[in-house]
Motif scaffolding. Structure first.
Motif, PDB file in Angstrom:
ATOM      1  N   ALA A   1      -4.737   9.707   0.869  1.00 28.10           N
ATOM      2  CA  ALA A   1      -4.673   8.371   1.471  1.00 28.10           C
ATOM      3  C   ALA A   1      -6.067   7.774   1.517  1.00 28.10           C
ATOM      4  O   ALA A   1      -7.069   8.492   1.494  1.00 28.10           O
ATOM      5  N   SER A   2      -6.117   6.446   1.580  1.00 23.80           N
ATOM      6  CA  SER A   2      -7.389   5.740   1.643  1.00 23.80           C
ATOM      7  C   SER A   2      -7.269   4.624   2.663  1.00 23.80           C
ATOM      8  O   SER A   2      -6.317   3.835   2.633  1.00 23.80           O
ATOM      9  N   GLY A   3      -8.215   4.560   3.604  1.00 25.64           N
ATOM     10  CA  GLY A   3      -8.157   3.564   4.659  1.00 25.64           C
ATOM     11  C   GLY A   3      -8.810   2.262   4.264  1.00 25.64           C
ATOM     12  O   GLY A   3      -9.402   2.133   3.174  1.00 25.64           O
ATOM     13  N   PRO A   4      -8.745   1.253   5.131  1.00 25.96           N
ATOM     14  CA  PRO A   4      -9.363  -0.051   4.834  1.00 25.96           C
ATOM     15  C   PRO A   4     -10.883   0.022   4.865  1.00 25.96           C
ATOM     16  O   PRO A   4     -11.463   0.924   5.482  1.00 25.96           O
ATOM     17  N   ALA A   5     -11.519  -0.924   4.196  1.00 29.18           N
ATOM     18  CA  ALA A   5     -12.974  -0.983   4.161  1.00 29.18           C
ATOM     19  C   ALA A   5     -13.515  -1.488   5.494  1.00 29.18           C
ATOM     20  O   ALA A   5     -12.949  -2.387   6.110  1.00 29.18           O
ATOM     21  N   GLU A   6     -14.630  -0.881   5.948  1.00 29.19           N
ATOM     22  CA  GLU A   6     -15.277  -1.264   7.199  1.00 29.19           C
ATOM     23  C   GLU A   6     -16.692  -1.709   6.897  1.00 29.19           C
ATOM     24  O   GLU A   6     -17.468  -0.984   6.256  1.00 29.19           O
ATOM     25  N   THR A   7     -17.054  -2.904   7.330  1.00 30.35           N
ATOM     26  CA  THR A   7     -18.373  -3.467   7.037  1.00 30.35           C
ATOM     27  C   THR A   7     -19.346  -3.131   8.161  1.00 30.35           C
ATOM     28  O   THR A   7     -18.990  -3.175   9.347  1.00 30.35           O
ATOM     29  N   SER A   8     -20.585  -2.806   7.803  1.00 29.41           N
ATOM     30  CA  SER A   8     -21.600  -2.440   8.789  1.00 29.41           C
ATOM     31  C   SER A   8     -22.037  -3.655   9.595  1.00 29.41           C
ATOM     32  O   SER A   8     -21.769  -4.806   9.233  1.00 29.41           O
ATOM     33  N   ALA A   9     -22.738  -3.393  10.700  1.00 36.31           N
ATOM     34  CA  ALA A   9     -23.190  -4.473  11.574  1.00 36.31           C
ATOM     35  C   ALA A   9     -24.140  -5.420  10.855  1.00 36.31           C
ATOM     36  O   ALA A   9     -24.144  -6.624  11.116  1.00 36.31           O
ATOM     37  N   SER A  10     -24.918  -4.887   9.926  1.00 36.26           N
ATOM     38  CA  SER A  10     -25.853  -5.733   9.182  1.00 36.26           C
ATOM     39  C   SER A  10     -25.166  -6.520   8.077  1.00 36.26           C
ATOM     40  O   SER A  10     -25.740  -7.462   7.527  1.00 36.26           O
ATOM     41  N   GLY A  11     -23.954  -6.128   7.724  1.00 36.27           N
ATOM     42  CA  GLY A  11     -23.226  -6.798   6.656  1.00 36.27           C
ATOM     43  C   GLY A  11     -23.619  -6.356   5.264  1.00 36.27           C
ATOM     44  O   GLY A  11     -23.076  -6.853   4.265  1.00 36.27           O
ATOM     45  N   ARG A  12     -24.526  -5.379   5.161  1.00 33.29           N
ATOM     46  CA  ARG A  12     -25.005  -4.961   3.835  1.00 33.29           C
ATOM     47  C   ARG A  12     -24.168  -3.845   3.223  1.00 33.29           C
ATOM     48  O   ARG A  12     -24.136  -3.696   2.010  1.00 33.29           O
ATOM     49  N   TRP A  13     -23.524  -3.039   4.048  1.00 31.81           N
ATOM     50  CA  TRP A  13     -22.817  -1.864   3.540  1.00 31.81           C
ATOM     51  C   TRP A  13     -21.361  -1.858   3.993  1.00 31.81           C
ATOM     52  O   TRP A  13     -21.010  -2.426   5.035  1.00 31.81           O
ATOM     53  N   THR A  14     -20.545  -1.169   3.200  1.00 32.18           N
ATOM     54  CA  THR A  14     -19.135  -0.997   3.508  1.00 32.18           C
ATOM     55  C   THR A  14     -18.801   0.487   3.465  1.00 32.18           C
ATOM     56  O   THR A  14     -19.296   1.212   2.600  1.00 32.18           O
ATOM     57  N   ARG A  15     -17.961   0.924   4.413  1.00 30.49           N
ATOM     58  CA  ARG A  15     -17.534   2.318   4.452  1.00 30.49           C
ATOM     59  C   ARG A  15     -16.023   2.406   4.273  1.00 30.49           C
ATOM     60  O   ARG A  15     -15.267   1.657   4.899  1.00 30.49           O
ATOM     61  N   ILE A  16     -15.611   3.334   3.414  1.00 29.98           N
ATOM     62  CA  ILE A  16     -14.194   3.567   3.159  1.00 29.98           C
ATOM     63  C   ILE A  16     -13.893   5.020   3.486  1.00 29.98           C
ATOM     64  O   ILE A  16     -14.574   5.932   3.007  1.00 29.98           O
ATOM     65  N   THR A  17     -12.879   5.246   4.299  1.00 29.99           N
ATOM     66  CA  THR A  17     -12.475   6.600   4.687  1.00 29.99           C
ATOM     67  C   THR A  17     -11.262   7.016   3.875  1.00 29.99           C
ATOM     68  O   THR A  17     -10.274   6.282   3.814  1.00 29.99           O
ATOM     69  N   ALA A  18     -11.346   8.193   3.251  1.00 25.00           N
ATOM     70  CA  ALA A  18     -10.239   8.697   2.437  1.00 25.00           C
ATOM     71  C   ALA A  18      -9.907  10.123   2.868  1.00 25.00           C
ATOM     72  O   ALA A  18     -10.787  10.868   3.328  1.00 25.00           O
ATOM     73  N   VAL A  19      -8.641  10.493   2.717  1.00 25.64           N
ATOM     74  CA  VAL A  19      -8.166  11.817   3.111  1.00 25.64           C
ATOM     75  C   VAL A  19      -7.847  12.629   1.865  1.00 25.64           C
ATOM     76  O   VAL A  19      -7.115  12.164   0.985  1.00 25.64           O
ATOM     77  N   LEU A  20      -8.403  13.829   1.789  1.00 27.18           N
ATOM     78  CA  LEU A  20      -8.140  14.716   0.660  1.00 27.18           C
ATOM     79  C   LEU A  20      -6.773  15.373   0.802  1.00 27.18           C
ATOM     80  O   LEU A  20      -6.310  15.654   1.919  1.00 27.18           O
ATOM     81  N   ALA A  21      -6.160  15.650  -0.324  1.00 26.42           N
ATOM     82  CA  ALA A  21      -4.866  16.332  -0.303  1.00 26.42           C
ATOM     83  C   ALA A  21      -5.018  17.821  -0.036  1.00 26.42           C
ATOM     84  O   ALA A  21      -4.058  18.480   0.385  1.00 26.42           O
ATOM     85  N   ASP A  22      -6.209  18.360  -0.266  1.00 21.47           N
ATOM     86  CA  ASP A  22      -6.446  19.801  -0.137  1.00 21.47           C
ATOM     87  C   ASP A  22      -7.450  20.074   0.987  1.00 21.47           C
ATOM     88  O   ASP A  22      -8.212  19.184   1.388  1.00 21.47           O
ATOM     89  N   PRO A  23      -7.486  21.307   1.515  1.00 23.53           N
ATOM     90  CA  PRO A  23      -8.451  21.656   2.560  1.00 23.53           C
ATOM     91  C   PRO A  23      -9.879  21.366   2.111  1.00 23.53           C
ATOM     92  O   PRO A  23     -10.209  21.554   0.933  1.00 23.53           O
ATOM     93  N   PRO A  24     -10.742  20.917   3.019  1.00 24.67           N
ATOM     94  CA  PRO A  24     -12.076  20.436   2.622  1.00 24.67           C
ATOM     95  C   PRO A  24     -12.962  21.451   1.906  1.00 24.67           C
ATOM     96  O   PRO A  24     -13.789  21.071   1.085  1.00 24.67           O
TER      97      PRO A  24
END
Length: 698
Positions: free
Chosen positions: A446-469
């Motif tokens: 799965a992949s979550g929505p994009a999150e923009t940093s407070a400065s507006g310069r960077w974006t973070r995307i959270t994804a879930v692996l199908a297998d143990p880390p």
């Protein structure tokens, strides 16, 4: 040189000994106050265990800078029942959620697809993770979870916060125990060695002073930016105790010899220092300079061990070449009670076993070194059983921690990477591209929505692996995601637990490949300078490398028998450093005495005399040092256990095979060319006649 000789003799002087003791008494209190801050000086932040400059490390740094609110670590409480959850189970989870709100904002319960599990997630603040407060939060959450748990319902706390708390608890529980056991082991061995109730207390007191000095030095370098963590602090204690006791055994042994020939204890100590201080300083210089080669490491934790090990060596050297001789001289012969050394007939002090060993090695030296060499080579074949890889999660502990057991429960009911997501960081302008790649990347559940940093310069995307880390499929998925992002978004960073494991693995492979030849070169150079010869340093180094291979092969067999699935590359890197540097120590002690004896007896008799004279003290020192490193096996951390076993076995092989048979047999077979290009000018005398007081070996 003359100034150095006078300084070395200061602790043996009638006035100098009191001056040395007074200086130590004056500095030990401020050093103790400084050393008391060793706990606060330790940096157990997650980046201190990561490679500098790696993408996952840069991702952590970027999170702290651009996403300060996202510094929290997840504490995941998982509840599961075989066959499905009942109404009472769900009610208990909801009750836990209400009570857990005292610790932070709780999300969940999140049900599994099979209806057999629920999870609650508690964010642990980043400040709490860095200050150690996270351990208390995790412990409290576990208390809440276990209170009123319905019968048959499985529950465990897992996730990054629980993993770090379990690791901190495992390391923290042994700090005091490690010191106490080390003191007990060294005290017992010294008591057996000297058979005196008073004498062992003197080197122990000096070692304690050395530990205080070393810890004070560690606090100072920590303030200068050097990474000091729990493992490094524990290793310093082991090194000061082990090396300090070794140096003490050598000095006390020679002092006892001189007391049997001289009525004035000041003269006896001055001569003992004159003959032992150069070789002790040489071995300490070899160890310290080899340790500083760790500065070339990428792993922050490994790099920080270099100066810590060097400080430990210097502290042990200073304590045992200044405070110890001053105290022994001040206390007089009575410190040896009940076996007080008196003037004795020359040659009466050597044990029969070492005279027999000398005759055996000198009788057929070529056969002796061939048998010893083949034996070591055969032991080295055990490396075929070695399995190298990063120790992570439950693999690094002798008992599976709750966080690792909880991860297995999560794996059975949720996507394997649910508790340790992949974190993708991209410039804001590339957010849409990165989100599309993350959604379609193989191995991501799965992949979550994009999150923009407070400065507006960077974006973070959270994804879930199908297998143990920590699994191989998860690592391949992260490698594939990194490759896809690198082509489309060159500035992208992929972080998270799996990415950190990949980077650690690559960094430790690189450190092993760089540090092994660097340590070899440093040791060769130092030996060449100290021995002022070309053949002898190569001889000693070759024997140390062969001994290291044998110790590693023997250890690999032992690890296999103990059920350790893998050996961390850090164990191999640090093991090689200690095996080569400490192994060379014993041959330096032997060859220093040999060079002194060769000048008076000729090559053959000089080498054999050195072997016989140093046999008991060096093998005794080897036993003490091996036992000191074996103390690491009381910890529940597999990395520490493996390192302790590896170094202990290597030290014993060096003391009983290399120093006793291999090196002297090779030196006898090669002949005077061993000292090339130097040419000792011997004045041959019959074997067995006592040596006079010659010049220092260097």
């Amino acid at each position: 040189m003359e100034t150095l000789r006078r300084l070395a003799g200061l602790p043996a002087g009638r006035v100098g000994k009191w001056a040395v003791i007074a200086v130590w008494l004056a500095v030990i209190v401020p050093l103790g106050v400084l050393a008391a801050g060793i706990g606060q000086a330790q940096d157990n932040d997650e980046t201190s265990w990561m490679p500098s400059g790696a993408p996952s490390t840069r991702a952590v740094e970027l999170t702290r800078r651009e996403f300060p609110a996202a510094r929290d670590s997840a504490l995941v409480l998982v509840y599961a029942r075989q066959g499905g959850l009942g109404a009472a189970d769900r009610a208990a989870v909801l009750d836990d959620r209400n009570r857990l709100r005292a610790l932070g904002d709780v999300t969940g319960p999140a049900p599994s697809a099979d209806g057999a599990a629920l999870t609650l997630t508690v964010p642990v603040p980043g400040d709490a993770m860095e200050s150690g407060e996270a351990t208390r939060i995790v412990a409290r959450a576990r208390e809440i979870m276990r209170a009123g748990l319905p019968a048959g319902l499985t529950a465990a706390a897992t996730g990054p916060a629980a993993s770090r708390a379990d690791a901190a608890d495992a390391n923290g529980r042994v700090d005091g125990t490690l010191t106490l056991v080390t003191v007990a082991v060294v005290a017992l061995l010294l008591l057996v060695t000297y058979r005196s109730p008073v004498l062992p207390l003197v080197p122990l007191a000096c070692v304690a002073a050395g530990v205080v000095a070393a810890q004070a030095g560690a606090v100072l370098v920590a303030e200068a930016g050097v990474v000091v963590n729990g493992s490094g602090a524990a290793l310093m204690i082991v090194l000061v105790f082990g090396l300090g006791t070794d140096y003490a055994l050598l000095l006390i042994s020679r002092y006892r010899e001189e007391l049997a020939e001289h009525s004035d204890r000041h003269q006896a100590m001055a001569l003992a220092l004159r003959h032992t201080a150069p070789s002790v300083a040489a071995s300490a210089a070899t160890m310290a300079l080899a340790a500083l080669a760790l500065f070339a490491a990428d792993m922050n934790s490994t790099k920080g061990l270099g100066p810590l090990a060097a400080i430990a060596v210097v502290a042990a050297l200073l304590a045992m070449t200044t405070l110890l001789p001053a105290l022994l001289t001040a206390l007089g012969r009575g410190v040896f009670w009940p076996a007080v050394p008196r003037r004795a007939a020359p040659g009466a002090r050597t044990a029969h076993i070492w005279r027999w060993t000398g005759r055996l090695v000198s009788g057929r030296p070529r056969r002796a070194w061939a048998v010893a060499g083949l034996t070591l080579a055969a032991l080295a074949c055990g490396t075929a059983f070695l399995r190298v890889g990063v120790l992570d999660g439950g693999d690094n502990f002798t008992r599976v921690p709750e966080s690792a057991a909880g991860q297995e429960v999560v794996r059975a009911h949720y996507p394997g990477g649910a508790t340790a997501p992949v974190l993708v960081y991209v410039p804001a302008r590339a957010a849409a591209t990165a989100a599309g790649l993350a959604r379609t990347a193989p191995g991501l559940a799965a992949s979550g929505p994009a999150e923009t940093s407070a400065s507006g310069r960077w974006t973070r995307i959270t994804a879930v692996l199908a297998d143990p880390p920590s699994s191989d499929p998860a690592r391949r998925s992260v490698e594939g995601l990194r490759a896809r992002l690198a082509r489309a978004v060159p500035d992208a960073l992929v972080g998270g637990q799996t990415a950190a494991l990949l980077d650690r693995d690559a960094a430790m492979d690189r450190d092993l490949a760089v540090i092994v030849p660097l340590v070899t070169g440093v040791v060769t150079l130092v030996l060449g300078v100290l021995l002022r010869a070309a053949v002898a340093p190569l001889l000693l180094l070759g024997c140390a490398l062969l001994s290291s291979g044998a110790a590693l092969g023997l250890s690999a067999l032992l690890f296999h028998a103990l059920g350790f699935a893998r050996t961390d590359q850090t164990v191999l890197t640090l093991g090689f450093l200690f095996l080569v540097a400490l192994g060379v120590d014993y041959t330096i002690f032997l060859m220093a005495r040999a060079r002194q004896e060769v000048r008076e007896r000729g090559h053959r008799d000089g080498v054999v005399t050195a072997l016989v004279a140093t046999g008991g003290v060096i093998t005794g020192a080897g036993v003490v040092l091996a036992a000191t490193f074996l103390v690491l096996t009381i910890t529940p951390v597999v990395l520490n256990i493996q390192l302790g076993l590896l170094v202990a076995l290597g030290v014993l092989v060096d003391a009983f095979v290399v120093r006793t048979v291999l090196v002297p047999a090779l030196a006898l077979d090669i002949g005077p060319a061993t000292w090339w290009p130097a040419r000792p000018a011997p004045a041959p005398r019959p074997f067995g006649q006592p040596s006079g007081i010659g010049s220092p070996p260097w």
